[in-house]
Write a protein that holds these residues in place. Structure first.
Motif, PDB file in Angstrom:
ATOM      1  N   GLU A   1      14.817  27.563 -37.543  1.00 21.67           N
ATOM      2  CA  GLU A   1      15.791  27.341 -36.484  1.00 21.67           C
ATOM      3  C   GLU A   1      15.533  25.940 -35.946  1.00 21.67           C
ATOM      4  OE1 GLU A   1      17.144  29.374 -32.225  1.00 21.67           O
ATOM      5  OE2 GLU A   1      15.661  30.354 -33.487  1.00 21.67           O
ATOM      6  N   ASP A   2      16.209  24.951 -36.530  1.00 19.16           N
ATOM      7  CA  ASP A   2      15.898  23.562 -36.228  1.00 19.16           C
ATOM      8  C   ASP A   2      16.154  23.208 -34.767  1.00 19.16           C
ATOM      9  OD1 ASP A   2      16.887  22.304 -39.492  1.00 19.16           O
ATOM     10  OD2 ASP A   2      14.957  23.007 -38.744  1.00 19.16           O
ATOM     11  N   GLY A   3      17.165  23.789 -34.181  1.00 23.43           N
ATOM     12  CA  GLY A   3      17.453  23.468 -32.785  1.00 23.43           C
ATOM     13  C   GLY A   3      16.305  23.826 -31.866  1.00 23.43           C
ATOM     14  N   ALA A   4      15.520  24.797 -32.285  1.00 27.69           N
ATOM     15  CA  ALA A   4      14.378  25.229 -31.483  1.00 27.69           C
ATOM     16  C   ALA A   4      13.058  24.757 -32.077  1.00 27.69           C
ATOM     17  CB  ALA A   4      14.380  26.752 -31.371  1.00 27.69           C
ATOM     18  N   ASN A   5      13.124  23.940 -33.135  1.00 28.43           N
ATOM     19  CA  ASN A   5      11.898  23.474 -33.804  1.00 28.43           C
ATOM     20  C   ASN A   5      10.986  24.650 -34.127  1.00 28.43           C
ATOM     21  OD1 ASN A   5      12.009  20.765 -34.381  1.00 28.43           O
ATOM     22  ND2 ASN A   5      10.448  20.157 -32.912  1.00 28.43           N
ATOM     23  N   THR A   6      11.563  25.710 -34.643  1.00 30.02           N
ATOM     24  CA  THR A   6      10.812  26.931 -34.908  1.00 30.02           C
ATOM     25  C   THR A   6      11.074  27.429 -36.320  1.00 30.02           C
ATOM     26  OG1 THR A   6      10.995  27.556 -32.576  1.00 30.02           O
ATOM     27  CG2 THR A   6      10.363  29.285 -34.098  1.00 30.02           C
ATOM     28  N   MET A   7      10.040  27.977 -36.917  1.00 29.57           N
ATOM     29  CA  MET A   7      10.149  28.574 -38.244  1.00 29.57           C
ATOM     30  C   MET A   7       9.601  29.991 -38.172  1.00 29.57           C
ATOM     31  SD  MET A   7       8.430  27.289 -41.824  1.00 29.57           S
ATOM     32  CE  MET A   7       6.779  27.359 -41.166  1.00 29.57           C
ATOM     33  N   TYR A   8      10.113  30.852 -39.034  1.00 32.60           N
ATOM     34  CA  TYR A   8       9.699  32.246 -39.019  1.00 32.60           C
ATOM     35  C   TYR A   8       9.304  32.704 -40.422  1.00 32.60           C
ATOM     36  CZ  TYR A   8      12.444  32.026 -34.715  1.00 32.60           C
ATOM     37  OH  TYR A   8      12.937  31.662 -33.503  1.00 32.60           O
ATOM     38  N   LEU A   9       8.514  33.765 -40.454  1.00 31.54           N
ATOM     39  CA  LEU A   9       8.223  34.436 -41.712  1.00 31.54           C
ATOM     40  C   LEU A   9       8.389  35.934 -41.462  1.00 31.54           C
ATOM     41  CD1 LEU A   9       7.341  33.989 -44.676  1.00 31.54           C
ATOM     42  CD2 LEU A   9       5.013  34.544 -43.931  1.00 31.54           C
ATOM     43  N   GLN A  10       9.463  36.497 -41.992  1.00 30.77           N
ATOM     44  CA  GLN A  10       9.683  37.927 -41.906  1.00 30.77           C
ATOM     45  C   GLN A  10       8.945  38.580 -43.060  1.00 30.77           C
ATOM     46  OE1 GLN A  10      11.337  39.841 -39.586  1.00 30.77           O
ATOM     47  NE2 GLN A  10      10.560  41.605 -40.741  1.00 30.77           N
ATOM     48  N   MET A  11       8.003  39.444 -42.728  1.00 30.37           N
ATOM     49  CA  MET A  11       7.169  40.080 -43.742  1.00 30.37           C
ATOM     50  C   MET A  11       7.440  41.581 -43.747  1.00 30.37           C
ATOM     51  SD  MET A  11       3.591  38.003 -43.233  1.00 30.37           S
ATOM     52  CE  MET A  11       3.189  38.845 -41.704  1.00 30.37           C
TER      53      MET A  11
ATOM     54  N   VAL B   1       2.406  30.218 -49.331  1.00 28.73           N
ATOM     55  CA  VAL B   1       3.101  31.503 -49.390  1.00 28.73           C
ATOM     56  C   VAL B   1       4.604  31.302 -49.562  1.00 28.73           C
ATOM     57  CG1 VAL B   1       3.676  33.587 -48.085  1.00 28.73           C
ATOM     58  CG2 VAL B   1       1.347  32.643 -47.979  1.00 28.73           C
ATOM     59  N   ALA B   2       5.183  30.433 -48.736  1.00 29.41           N
ATOM     60  CA  ALA B   2       6.633  30.221 -48.786  1.00 29.41           C
ATOM     61  C   ALA B   2       6.955  28.849 -48.206  1.00 29.41           C
ATOM     62  CB  ALA B   2       7.367  31.304 -48.006  1.00 29.41           C
ATOM     63  N   LEU B   3       8.014  28.249 -48.708  1.00 29.92           N
ATOM     64  CA  LEU B   3       8.429  26.932 -48.254  1.00 29.92           C
ATOM     65  C   LEU B   3       9.938  26.925 -48.104  1.00 29.92           C
ATOM     66  CD1 LEU B   3       7.165  23.508 -49.463  1.00 29.92           C
ATOM     67  CD2 LEU B   3       9.617  23.973 -49.553  1.00 29.92           C
ATOM     68  N   ILE B   4      10.426  26.224 -47.084  1.00 28.45           N
ATOM     69  CA  ILE B   4      11.865  26.133 -46.860  1.00 28.45           C
ATOM     70  C   ILE B   4      12.258  24.665 -46.754  1.00 28.45           C
ATOM     71  CG2 ILE B   4      11.635  26.382 -44.342  1.00 28.45           C
ATOM     72  CD1 ILE B   4      14.283  28.078 -44.501  1.00 28.45           C
ATOM     73  N   SER B   5      13.374  24.319 -47.365  1.00 27.55           N
ATOM     74  CA  SER B   5      13.820  22.933 -47.381  1.00 27.55           C
ATOM     75  C   SER B   5      14.269  22.485 -45.992  1.00 27.55           C
ATOM     76  CB  SER B   5      14.963  22.755 -48.377  1.00 27.55           C
ATOM     77  OG  SER B   5      16.072  23.551 -47.988  1.00 27.55           O
ATOM     78  N   HIS B   6      14.487  21.175 -45.840  1.00 25.28           N
ATOM     79  CA  HIS B   6      14.742  20.613 -44.513  1.00 25.28           C
ATOM     80  C   HIS B   6      16.025  21.105 -43.881  1.00 25.28           C
ATOM     81  CE1 HIS B   6      17.243  17.938 -46.883  1.00 25.28           C
ATOM     82  NE2 HIS B   6      17.734  17.396 -45.802  1.00 25.28           N
ATOM     83  N   ARG B   7      16.950  21.606 -44.634  1.00 24.43           N
ATOM     84  CA  ARG B   7      18.158  22.173 -44.026  1.00 24.43           C
ATOM     85  C   ARG B   7      18.254  23.672 -44.272  1.00 24.43           C
ATOM     86  NH1 ARG B   7      22.953  17.652 -44.968  1.00 24.43           N
ATOM     87  NH2 ARG B   7      21.891  15.970 -43.873  1.00 24.43           N
ATOM     88  N   GLY B   8      17.194  24.222 -44.818  1.00 20.67           N
ATOM     89  CA  GLY B   8      17.183  25.663 -45.041  1.00 20.67           C
ATOM     90  C   GLY B   8      17.983  26.124 -46.233  1.00 20.67           C
ATOM     91  N   HIS B   9      18.423  25.173 -47.075  1.00 20.13           N
ATOM     92  CA  HIS B   9      19.268  25.551 -48.205  1.00 20.13           C
ATOM     93  C   HIS B   9      18.475  26.160 -49.347  1.00 20.13           C
ATOM     94  CE1 HIS B   9      22.414  22.353 -46.876  1.00 20.13           C
ATOM     95  NE2 HIS B   9      22.405  23.408 -46.098  1.00 20.13           N
ATOM     96  N   MET B  10      17.205  25.786 -49.429  1.00 19.69           N
ATOM     97  CA  MET B  10      16.393  26.282 -50.538  1.00 19.69           C
ATOM     98  C   MET B  10      15.079  26.821 -50.007  1.00 19.69           C
ATOM     99  SD  MET B  10      16.919  23.482 -53.545  1.00 19.69           S
ATOM    100  CE  MET B  10      16.215  22.167 -52.566  1.00 19.69           C
ATOM    101  N   ALA B  11      14.578  27.836 -50.695  1.00 20.03           N
ATOM    102  CA  ALA B  11      13.295  28.418 -50.331  1.00 20.03           C
ATOM    103  C   ALA B  11      12.498  28.719 -51.585  1.00 20.03           C
ATOM    104  CB  ALA B  11      13.497  29.692 -49.519  1.00 20.03           C
TER     105      ALA B  11
END
Length: 123
Positions: free
Chosen positions: A73-83, A48-58
């Motif tokens: 949110e790398d500090g929290a080891n968390t990723m989100y998907l706003q739908m 569905v969606a992919l984000i690069s390791h620093r969040g610069h590209m999606a």
């Protein structure tokens, strides 16, 4: 042991919004790209969606472009998907996964899949 746990799914009406979360543990994921996949009823799992390791590209699948936003949110080891602007065809179990930046890991992820989170969109 690496673990990926998805949450935030639910039942909404078409046009509604949901925010999915992916909690990763067992290692640092800041050097991994991360992605959301989904598996609609009776169909195969799809990216569905992919984000690069620093969040610069999606990257977004055409079917969700302009409606979904992937965040991390790398500090929290968390990723989100706003739908947003959800459609009935978005109904699926949603999963997250991760892999080494620069590889096509998303074609065949090697990390264990989490339980997923169900998203149901009604008309």
């Amino acid at each position: 042991q690496v673990q990926l746990v998805e949450s935030g799914g639910g039942s909404v009406q078409a046009g509604g919004s949901l925010r999915l979360s992916c909690a990763a543990s067992g290692r640092t994921f800041s050097d991994f790209s991360m992605a959301w996949f989904r598996q609609p009823p009776g169909e195969e799992r799809e990216l569905v969606a992919l984000i690069s390791h620093r969040g610069h590209m999606a990257y977004y699948a055409d079917s969700v472009k302009g409606r979904f936003t992937i965040l991390r949110e790398d500090g929290a080891n968390t990723m989100y998907l706003q739908m947003d602007s959800l459609k009935p065809e978005d109904t699926a179990v949603y999963y997250c996964n991760a892999g080494p930046t620069g590889s096509r890991w998303y074609e065949q992820p090697t990390l264990l899949w989490g339980p997923g989170t169900q998203v149901t969109v009604s008309t």
